[in-house]
Design a protein around this motif. Structure first.
Motif: not given
Length: 110
Positions: A12-25, A37-44
C-alpha cells in the motif's frame, strides 16, 4: 501461448491521510490499481494521458469529469477519457478498482 503473468499485489502507498492505493498487476500497456478511501477521502482535480476505467468495489463516490458531476455506487463503473480533468470524493468511504492504459509509470517509482 499466453503472455499473461500472475502478480502478487504490491504494498500500500499512502496518498494522503484518507486515501491509499496499491498496484494489483501491470504490464507496460495496462495497470490495475486498488484505491481505498476513508470517509471524506478526496482525489483532487487532475488529468493524465492515460485512459482510465474505474469500478466501485464498495461505497459511493461523487466523480466530476470535465465539469460534470455523477454519483456512482457499489457495482457501478465509469470511464475517464485521456487528459480529462477529473476528481472524486467519498463521504462514506469505500474502495475503487482503477484500470489505466497504458500503465501509470509514475505509480511505479517511489
Amino acid at each position: 501461448m499466453s503472455n499473461a503473468t500472475a502478480q502478487t499485489a504490491g504494498a500500500w502507498t499512502q496518498v494522503d491521510e484518507k486515501v491509499r492505493r496499491r498496484i494489483l498487476s501491470h504490464t507496460p500497456e495496462m495497470m490495475v490499481v486498488e484505491v481505498e478511501f476513508q470517509p471524506g477521502g478526496y482525489g483532487p482535480p487532475h488529468a493524465h494521458p492515460h485512459l482510465q476505467s474505474t469500478y466501485v468495489k464498495s461505497g459511493s463516490f461523487d466523480f466530476t469529469i470535465s465539469g460534470e458531476m455523477r454519483t456512482i455506487g457499489e457495482g457501478d463503473s465509469i470511464v475517464v477519457p485521456s487528459n480529462a480533468v477529473h476528481s472524486c470524493q467519498s463521504a462514506s468511504g469505500g474502495g475503487l478498482i482503477d484500470v489505466f492504459a497504458p500503465a501509470r509509470e509514475d505509480f511505479l517509482t517511489p
